[in-house]
Design an enzyme around this catalytic site. Sequence first.
Site, short mmCIF file in Angstrom:
data_model
loop_
_atom_site.label_atom_id
_atom_site.label_comp_id
_atom_site.label_asym_id
_atom_site.label_seq_id
_atom_site.Cartn_x
_atom_site.Cartn_y
_atom_site.Cartn_z
N GLU A 431 0.83 -1.21 0.00
CA GLU A 431 0.00 0.00 0.00
C GLU A 431 0.86 1.26 0.00
O GLU A 431 0.78 2.10 0.90
CB GLU A 431 -0.95 -0.03 1.20
CG GLU A 431 -1.89 -1.21 1.12
CD GLU A 431 -3.01 -1.19 2.16
OE1 GLU A 431 -3.04 -0.29 3.01
OE2 GLU A 431 -3.88 -2.07 2.06
N GLU A 503 -4.10 -9.10 0.27
CA GLU A 503 -4.63 -8.82 1.61
C GLU A 503 -6.15 -8.80 1.50
O GLU A 503 -6.70 -8.11 0.64
CB GLU A 503 -4.09 -7.48 2.10
CG GLU A 503 -4.04 -7.36 3.61
CD GLU A 503 -3.30 -6.10 4.04
OE1 GLU A 503 -2.12 -5.91 3.66
OE2 GLU A 503 -3.92 -5.29 4.74
C1 GAL Z 1 -4.20 -2.62 5.41
C2 GAL Z 1 -2.71 -2.57 5.68
C3 GAL Z 1 -2.36 -3.41 6.90
C4 GAL Z 1 -3.28 -3.11 8.03
C5 GAL Z 1 -4.70 -3.33 7.60
C6 GAL Z 1 -5.71 -3.09 8.71
O1 GAL Z 1 -4.62 -1.65 4.55
O2 GAL Z 1 -2.00 -3.05 4.59
O3 GAL Z 1 -1.03 -3.17 7.27
O4 GAL Z 1 -3.08 -1.79 8.41
O5 GAL Z 1 -4.97 -2.42 6.54
O6 GAL Z 1 -7.00 -3.20 8.22
#
Ligand code: GAL
Length: 800
Positions: A431, A503
């Site tokens: 990100e 993710e």
């Molecule tokens: C994502 C990020 C993670 C964590 C997660 C929490 O966007 O890559 O590191 O922060 O959100 O929802």
Amino acid sequence: MGLTVTALLMLLINAHAAETTILAPLSGTDIYNGLRGKSFNEDWKFYKGDASEGQKTGFDDSSWATLTLPHDWSIFNDFNEHSAAGSGGGCLDGGIGWYRKTFGVPSDYKDKKVFIEFDGAYMNSQVWINGKSLGTRPYGYTSFEYDLTPYLVYGGSNVIAVRLNNNQPTSRWYSGSGIYRNVWLTVLNPTHVDYCGMFVTTPTVSSSSAAVNIKTKILNQSGEFQLVTLKTTLLDAKGNTVATQTSSDVKINADGNSTLSQDIAVSNPKLWSPSSPYLYIAKTQVIIGGSIADTYQSTFGIRSFTFGPNDGFSLNGVNMKINGVCNHHDLGALGAAVNYRAIVRQLDILKAMGCNAIRTAHNPPDPQVLEACDRLGFLVMDEAFDVWETGKNKLNDYHLYFKDWAKADIQAMVMRDRNHPSVIMWSIGNEIQSPIVKTAAVLRDWVKAVDSTRPVTWASNNMGGSNEQAITDLLDLAGHNYHPKWYDILHNKYPDWKMLGSETVSAVRSRGIYKTPADQKVLRGSDNQCSSYDNGSDAGASNARQSYKDINSRKFMAGEFVWTGFDYIGEPWPYEWAAKSSYFGIIDTAGFPKDIYYFYQSKWTTEPMVHILPHWNWSSDTNAAVWAYSNCDTVELFLNGVSQGVKSAGDSLHLAWNVPWEPGIIRAKGVKGDTVVYDQVTTAGSPARVKLKPDRTSIIADGRDLVFIETDITDANDVLVPNATNMVNFSVSGPATIVGVDNGNAISRERYKGSSRSAFSGKCLVIVQTTKVPGSIVVTANSSGLSSDSVTVSSIKAID
Ligand code: GAL
């Protein structure tokens, strides 16, 4: 005589196969430097704070604490609402710390080369030997080596000094502070294989034969010309020789180097996969004038894989989904201080859920994580950075160093990790804010320069952005963070993209807490807890079941990495202080599965199972929402023996019944073919007992091994009391110490380093570590008004 390194490796490889065998923690061996390093973890002095001229040889460190590495000073702190770490960093202070170690160097090392390797030190390390600066290394997640040879006092005493500065906030999660990974000392002959100097690849792989290529970089630091023979042997997991190749008359100029390429065929190879993680060893000997000058060894696996734009991921020719989780690096109550047994325990818990992959969010992991993934069978997305030029914690995170250090750090990761069969992709970032296309291309090229065999990806949560699309287009894999609407849009727009959910989910829950309505989103509550029905997500966000469906209904999606496998310290979204650890985990920080664990088990495993929720202690006016996760054909629910109806499980994501609560037993019967399985929950009475359940009753007396003891508060009939919060006091007699306590409660501000802990949803945990003395360890738990319990664990002699 101790075991040879090879024999030790064999023990490691075989240990998991035989359940009765105790896993031997890595002992005296690094795993990326040829298994040549000797542990350099003992007898360090530590001072929390700055020390003027602490690098000087004559500095008086007699008042400093003496300790054994790995060490994380932050985990010993009380939680601090006003910590510079913020709740994102777990409210545990960092700051400056110093380490010093005084050690003797024998005079016969004069003709040797002496190196020190740090697997990681958080962060901004400055290292000196005998007052001379060896260098600095800002990134706290990187591994690095220094050559001590020119500065040593041979036949005398030497001092290595390390200053660290964790000037928080430096990571968006709990980083830990200190020399939190292993340190090694490597003593070599002047002509030897370089640090991370062996690269094993398998250019062609089939079940009948495999081509193995071994590239070995030999350094000649002898000051004179050398004629070298390189003998490389491939060994199978039992230590039998599979094949050998000898390259002789390799000429290396004084202070030069030479990289040799050897091709060795292996017939009928045993292929590596998560279900059959078979490891070979490549052992190479540098021979000069008939004598062995150096021996370098690396485990490797024989496997092939492809990512396709339409059919996702295939391993060894077999199409499969990546069923993965993202994990941060902390080990709960142990903090960031690396411990091999704690890593293996986490992976064992994930394995039993059916998980087959790990993403090392968002930094290079400890190398032992990869060793364990190789051996236990996990695919790995190895990730370098959370930021590039633009910071997220604007003040002090890695963006300050990116420009000067990114090349060294990303190449250090790839060089170190490229022999692991578990690693199937490199991620250049997570990100990334304001990402620059040119930066992505440069990072990709730096990776490819040291390993062109694995795809390069990144994890983007902004796939609609034009820069993001341009960057993804120049990488090998498209890593989507969340936003499943882009899966189809971009699959159509870029039909050659190979896509995965780098993710997914980010739903939150607290173990044993249930908030209704179960079928509607319930994110926050005045209790600072989240709900364990799969209903804890933000308005627009997906839950676990929806994300699973989004990925698994599309053949072109290679799989997903759920955020997260384990809860971690820091980032307690959707709360801030008073919460200090995350709610995202499928498993809490103590290692106790939440109900959602069984959702994944129902989808990711085939052994018949059924799991029901919630607990069964309600008031008589409750109409309870009872859910089941199961991979059976049908599930029938019974309340006190009376059927509440049979439901067909089939492809459903969960099953639900509304049951007017009455005390007793709620029981699910799952039927799959001829197999019947049950799960049941019983109404508990008042707390009456403490019950200890150690994960193992025989562990190794090496000063590192651990027993994790699950502690339940039960009623007089041994039924877990699901809302019990009793305080438990632990004590140990025998050769062991308590190294951590936890209960998985994100809002508990009890210290992780202590000997008492309140229960949360009926449970807490104590972690006990051996000393080097074998013997009987007795752990006792007392809680006021409850009957106590104790367990005996044998600590058996370490193999040295
Ligand atoms: C994502 C990020 C993670 C964590 C997660 C929490 O966007 O890559 O590191 O922060 O959100 O929802």
